[in-house]
Design an enzyme around this catalytic site. Structure first.
Site, PDB file in Angstrom:
ATOM      1  N   LYS A  13       0.764  -1.217   0.088  1.00 38.90           N
ATOM      2  CA  LYS A  13       0.086  -0.136   0.077  1.00 38.90           C
ATOM      3  C   LYS A  13       0.903   1.245  -0.042  1.00 38.90           C
ATOM      4  O   LYS A  13       0.711   2.138  -0.830  1.00 38.90           O
ATOM      5  CB  LYS A  13      -0.900  -0.032   1.157  1.00 38.90           C
ATOM      6  CG  LYS A  13      -1.972  -1.295   1.267  1.00 38.90           C
ATOM      7  CD  LYS A  13      -2.837  -1.108   2.417  1.00 38.90           C
ATOM      8  CE  LYS A  13      -2.255  -0.912   3.808  1.00 38.90           C
ATOM      9  NZ  LYS A  13      -1.386  -2.197   4.146  1.00 38.90           N
ATOM     10  N   ARG A  88      -9.835   0.333   9.209  1.00 39.02           N
ATOM     11  CA  ARG A  88      -9.590  -1.007   9.561  1.00 39.02           C
ATOM     12  C   ARG A  88     -10.635  -1.663  10.067  1.00 39.02           C
ATOM     13  O   ARG A  88     -10.120  -2.794  10.553  1.00 39.02           O
ATOM     14  CB  ARG A  88      -8.182  -0.902  10.421  1.00 39.02           C
ATOM     15  CG  ARG A  88      -6.914  -1.324   9.563  1.00 39.02           C
ATOM     16  CD  ARG A  88      -5.842  -1.004  10.523  1.00 39.02           C
ATOM     17  NE  ARG A  88      -4.638  -1.505  10.381  1.00 39.02           N
ATOM     18  CZ  ARG A  88      -3.442  -0.931   9.788  1.00 39.02           C
ATOM     19  NH1 ARG A  88      -3.520   0.071   9.192  1.00 39.02           N
ATOM     20  NH2 ARG A  88      -2.380  -1.995   9.820  1.00 39.02           N
ATOM     21  N   ARG A 127      11.739  -5.732   4.997  1.00 37.80           N
ATOM     22  CA  ARG A 127      11.752  -4.427   4.631  1.00 37.80           C
ATOM     23  C   ARG A 127      12.389  -3.580   5.857  1.00 37.80           C
ATOM     24  O   ARG A 127      12.608  -3.942   6.779  1.00 37.80           O
ATOM     25  CB  ARG A 127      10.398  -3.841   4.548  1.00 37.80           C
ATOM     26  CG  ARG A 127       9.473  -3.965   5.670  1.00 37.80           C
ATOM     27  CD  ARG A 127       8.028  -3.604   5.254  1.00 37.80           C
ATOM     28  NE  ARG A 127       7.045  -3.289   6.151  1.00 37.80           N
ATOM     29  CZ  ARG A 127       5.995  -3.239   6.257  1.00 37.80           C
ATOM     30  NH1 ARG A 127       5.473  -3.010   5.082  1.00 37.80           N
ATOM     31  NH2 ARG A 127       5.205  -3.034   7.456  1.00 37.80           N
ATOM     32  N   ARG A 161      11.439  -1.735  11.486  1.00 33.66           N
ATOM     33  CA  ARG A 161      10.252  -1.276  12.235  1.00 33.66           C
ATOM     34  C   ARG A 161      10.178  -2.530  13.505  1.00 33.66           C
ATOM     35  O   ARG A 161      10.345  -3.613  13.056  1.00 33.66           O
ATOM     36  CB  ARG A 161       8.910  -1.427  11.436  1.00 33.66           C
ATOM     37  CG  ARG A 161       8.587   0.195  10.924  1.00 33.66           C
ATOM     38  CD  ARG A 161       7.617   0.023  10.139  1.00 33.66           C
ATOM     39  NE  ARG A 161       6.312  -0.717  10.813  1.00 33.66           N
ATOM     40  CZ  ARG A 161       5.100  -0.663   9.975  1.00 33.66           C
ATOM     41  NH1 ARG A 161       5.269  -0.025   8.814  1.00 33.66           N
ATOM     42  NH2 ARG A 161       3.996  -1.036  10.575  1.00 33.66           N
ATOM     43  N   ARG A 172      -0.465  -9.132  13.500  1.00 35.99           N
ATOM     44  CA  ARG A 172      -1.008  -7.977  12.749  1.00 35.99           C
ATOM     45  C   ARG A 172      -1.873  -8.480  11.632  1.00 35.99           C
ATOM     46  O   ARG A 172      -2.995  -8.044  11.280  1.00 35.99           O
ATOM     47  CB  ARG A 172       0.130  -7.292  11.956  1.00 35.99           C
ATOM     48  CG  ARG A 172       0.671  -6.470  13.047  1.00 35.99           C
ATOM     49  CD  ARG A 172       1.917  -5.872  12.797  1.00 35.99           C
ATOM     50  NE  ARG A 172       1.811  -4.758  11.668  1.00 35.99           N
ATOM     51  CZ  ARG A 172       2.979  -4.673  10.961  1.00 35.99           C
ATOM     52  NH1 ARG A 172       4.261  -4.994  10.860  1.00 35.99           N
ATOM     53  NH2 ARG A 172       2.854  -3.683  10.001  1.00 35.99           N
TER      54      ARG A 172
HETATM   55  P1  AMP Z   1       0.606   0.124   9.669  1.00 37.07           P
HETATM   56  O1  AMP Z   1       1.852   0.822   9.257  1.00 37.07           O
HETATM   57  O2  AMP Z   1      -0.579   0.773   8.485  1.00 37.07           O
HETATM   58  O3  AMP Z   1       0.899  -1.473   9.520  1.00 37.07           O
HETATM   59  O4  AMP Z   1       0.245   0.336  11.051  1.00 37.07           O
HETATM   60  C1  AMP Z   1       1.090  -0.004  12.228  1.00 37.07           C
HETATM   61  C2  AMP Z   1       0.134  -0.079  13.497  1.00 37.07           C
HETATM   62  O5  AMP Z   1      -0.411   1.114  13.748  1.00 37.07           O
HETATM   63  C3  AMP Z   1      -0.829  -1.167  13.372  1.00 37.07           C
HETATM   64  O6  AMP Z   1      -0.567  -2.400  13.385  1.00 37.07           O
HETATM   65  C4  AMP Z   1      -1.903  -0.721  14.478  1.00 37.07           C
HETATM   66  O7  AMP Z   1      -1.115  -0.909  15.845  1.00 37.07           O
HETATM   67  C5  AMP Z   1      -1.907   1.024  14.294  1.00 37.07           C
HETATM   68  N1  AMP Z   1      -2.845   1.336  13.371  1.00 37.07           N
HETATM   69  C6  AMP Z   1      -2.647   2.074  12.054  1.00 37.07           C
HETATM   70  N2  AMP Z   1      -3.668   2.509  11.375  1.00 37.07           N
HETATM   71  C7  AMP Z   1      -4.617   1.832  12.209  1.00 37.07           C
HETATM   72  C8  AMP Z   1      -5.995   1.864  12.153  1.00 37.07           C
HETATM   73  N3  AMP Z   1      -6.671   2.532  10.880  1.00 37.07           N
HETATM   74  N4  AMP Z   1      -6.797   1.412  13.410  1.00 37.07           N
HETATM   75  C9  AMP Z   1      -6.273   0.787  14.429  1.00 37.07           C
HETATM   76  N5  AMP Z   1      -4.930   0.802  14.371  1.00 37.07           N
HETATM   77  C10 AMP Z   1      -4.171   1.270  13.451  1.00 37.07           C
END
Ligand code: AMP
Length: 217
Positions: A13, A88, A127, A161, A172
């Site tokens: 994404k 989400r 990554r 990360r 996740r």
């Molecule tokens: P990402 O970089 O999108 O994979 O997000 C990293 C982490 O941020 C996720 O594993 C969640 O803990 C939190 N997070 C990001 N976006 C959301 C969302 N829309 N709703 C809830 N938690 C989120």
């Protein structure tokens, strides 16, 4: 043009958003990036969300919804936006519908990028990014020309990360399948869902996305 990129962590994404931003000059709103910035700046929001992020579970809906609501009404979103990592959950999707109708906007496309779980785990554990210019790399298919130096800005230390460790990635993915994949029928019913095979290489995925986006231009 307002769109959502939907898909599990590691589906591409962020990479695809970068291409769309360049082509269409719209803003990318990544809730993951926004939350990571709060954590690294040690804000009170950052302190609240840190433990959820480290464990790979979702941050509570009310926190995320407020954060996106504040962001969407800023001027730079007027020309269009890509939501990456939001919504989400169904509650987040419903809140987004309400937010958009209040500001007289609508979603044009929801693009789902589909990738097998085992492939995602391989991709994510490979990554890393440059902490300065944010350029993304992957040990599997996108390495810097000099292994210790960012191609873009020359920074010599890369960032891995914390939540990209295999165990956390598995949590996740569980969250994605339990709470996020229900958005697929939700947007299908609205008639704005397009599904792309994210197992293909980056350029091919970009081409397919562009073919969809061209319908609006
Ligand atoms: P990402 O970089 O999108 O994979 O997000 C990293 C982490 O941020 C996720 O594993 C969640 O803990 C939190 N997070 C990001 N976006 C959301 C969302 N829309 N709703 C809830 N938690 C989120």
């Amino acid at each position: 043009m307002n769109l959502i990129l939907l898909g599990p962590p590691g589906a591409g994404k962020g990479t695809q958003s970068e291409n769309i931003v360049k082509l269409y000059n719209i803003v990318q709103l990544s809730t993951g990036d926004m939350l990571r910035a709060e954590v690294s700046n040690s804000t009170s929001l950052g302190e609240k969300v840190k433990s959820y992020m480290v464990s790979g579970s979702l941050v509570p809906d009310d926190i995320i919804i407020k954060m996106i609501e504040n962001r969407l009404c800023l001027g730079d979103c007027a020309g269009g936006f890509i939501l990456d990592g939001f919504p989400r959950t169904i509650s987040q999707a419903q809140a987004l519908d309400i937010m958009l109708s209040k500001i007289n906007k609508k979603l044009d496309f929801v693009i789902e990028i589909k990738v097998d779980d085992e492939q995602l785990i391989k991709r994510i554990s490979g990554r890393f990014t440059c902490p300065i210019c944010k350029k993304g790399y992957n040990k599997l298919y996108l390495n810097p020309s000099n292994p210790d130096e960012c191609d873009n800005c020359g920074k010599v230390q890369f960032l891995f990360r914390e939540d990209d460790k295999e165990e956390t990635v598995r949590s996740r993915l569980v969250s994605y399948h339990k709470q996020t994949s229900v958005l697929i029928p939700y947007y299908h019913q609205m008639g704005i869902l397009y599904t792309i095979d994210g197992m293909k290489d980056i350029e091919e995925v970009s081409e397919r996305i562009n073919l969809i986006l061209k319908r609006l231009t």
